[in-house]
Design an enzyme around this catalytic site. Structure first.
Site, PDB file in Angstrom:
ATOM      1  N   TYR A 153       0.831  -1.219   0.000  1.00 34.19           N
ATOM      2  CA  TYR A 153       0.000   0.000   0.000  1.00 34.19           C
ATOM      3  C   TYR A 153       0.860   1.262   0.000  1.00 34.19           C
ATOM      4  O   TYR A 153       0.583   2.221  -0.729  1.00 34.19           O
ATOM      5  CB  TYR A 153      -0.898  -0.057   1.235  1.00 34.19           C
ATOM      6  CG  TYR A 153      -1.923   1.040   1.386  1.00 34.19           C
ATOM      7  CD1 TYR A 153      -3.126   1.006   0.676  1.00 34.19           C
ATOM      8  CD2 TYR A 153      -1.726   2.085   2.286  1.00 34.19           C
ATOM      9  CE1 TYR A 153      -4.087   2.001   0.852  1.00 34.19           C
ATOM     10  CE2 TYR A 153      -2.677   3.070   2.468  1.00 34.19           C
ATOM     11  CZ  TYR A 153      -3.861   3.019   1.751  1.00 34.19           C
ATOM     12  OH  TYR A 153      -4.812   4.010   1.932  1.00 34.19           O
ATOM     13  N   LYS A 157       0.823   4.080  -2.859  1.00 32.82           N
ATOM     14  CA  LYS A 157       0.439   5.462  -2.551  1.00 32.82           C
ATOM     15  C   LYS A 157       1.586   6.438  -2.848  1.00 32.82           C
ATOM     16  O   LYS A 157       1.329   7.590  -3.220  1.00 32.82           O
ATOM     17  CB  LYS A 157      -0.024   5.574  -1.094  1.00 32.82           C
ATOM     18  CG  LYS A 157      -1.351   4.851  -0.811  1.00 32.82           C
ATOM     19  CD  LYS A 157      -2.436   5.266  -1.775  1.00 32.82           C
ATOM     20  CE  LYS A 157      -3.844   4.980  -1.268  1.00 32.82           C
ATOM     21  NZ  LYS A 157      -4.880   5.274  -2.273  1.00 32.82           N
TER      22      LYS A 157
END
Ligand code: NAP
Length: 252
Positions: A153, A157
């Site tokens: 993640y 991001k």
């Protein structure tokens, strides 16, 4: 931007930050396409928008699937008009420490966040170029700075920040801005799932998080919707390639 082409697409808008953003953009005067995995899941957001006098449709599409993205954007163009605003918000978590993270946990997160933003932006930019106007907002995260249990993640991001800056450089001359909003802790189903994963009640989890946030509270979806509303406004045309952390304070 004319009154006729105030059309916005928000992905992952069935709930959480995406739903709040879709509702806010409708209140700002946009006709909104509520894209989520299942069309039926977006009905609730659409009903809230129409009950308040706005215009919206629910569209089912997996943003990581090129054919579904193309069909979804075509449907938006046919039913609402060509989009001038795109908010790439759809997201998933597959948290785990690196040594336990599976290849599929990695691929799923990369596909939804990064490939999804790529496919959606590519499908929408041609309409924005034709209009000579556009606003793209990508949902990054404070996790882009690194977060235990989120190798996939945080990489996605952080990747979205580079993607955003590149879009701003390529598309600026067509009147299109691209920015990223990087939320800190926002109370949604996503953070509720994280509380469950670490074995804490959600209220206790939020209270613990709030003690580490300068404004002494966790965020709510409307905090992010408000920031997106600014970034997609006509007056924000000189703000591009930026990452705005919306986290109740500065981050290390
Ligand atoms: P959420 O409540 O889990 O909502 C995410 C939405 O995205 C869900 O409706 C989900 O559908 C949809 N979605 C997932 N995969 C999709 C796909 N392949 N195609 C289309 N839609 C898909 O999450 P949230 O907390 O509102 O987060 C929204 C965004 O903000 C995400 O990008 C997230 O990473 C980011 N963010 C959140 C926080 C936070 O604290 N909450 C902090 C930083 C960044 P299903 O319900 O069917 O799965």
């Amino acid at each position: 931007m004319t009154e006729q082409n105030r059309v916005a697409i928000v992905t992952g808008a069935a709930r959480g930050i995406g739903a709040a953003t879709a509702i806010r953009l409708a209140a700002d005067g946009f006709a909104v396409a509520v894209i989520d995995l299942e069309e039926a899941a977006g009905k609730d957001t659409v009903e809230k928008i129409t009950a308040a006098g706005g215009r919206a449709i629910a569209v089912g599409a997996d943003v990581s699937n090129g054919e579904q993205v193309a069909a979804a954007v075509e449907r938006v163009v046919a039913e609402l008009g060509a989009p001038v605003v795109l908010v790439n918000n759809a997201g998933v978590l597959r948290d785990n420490l690196l040594f336990k993270m599976s290849e599929s946990d990695w691929d799923t997160v990369m596909n939804v966040h990064l490939k999804g933003a790529f496919l959606m932006s590519k499908a929408c930019q041609k309409h924005m170029v034709d209009a000579g106007y556009g606003r793209i907002v990508n949902l990054s995260s404070s996790s882009a700075l690194g977060n235990r249990g989120q190798a996939n993640y945080s990489a996605a991001k952080a990747g979205l920040q580079g993607f955003t800056k590149t879009l701003s450089k390529e598309l600026g001359k067509f009147g299109i801005t691209a920015n990223a909003v990087a939320p800190g802790f926002i109370a949604t189903d996503m953070t509720a799932a994280t509380a469950e994963r670490v074995g804490m009640g959600f209220e206790e989890f939020k209270a613990a998080a709030a003690t580490m946030i300068p404004v002494n509270r966790v965020g709510v979806p409307d905090d992010i919707a408000h920031t997106v509303s600014f970034l997609v406004s006509e007056g924000a045309g000189f703000v591009s390639g930026q990452v705005i952390y919306v986290a109740g304070g500065p981050l290390d």
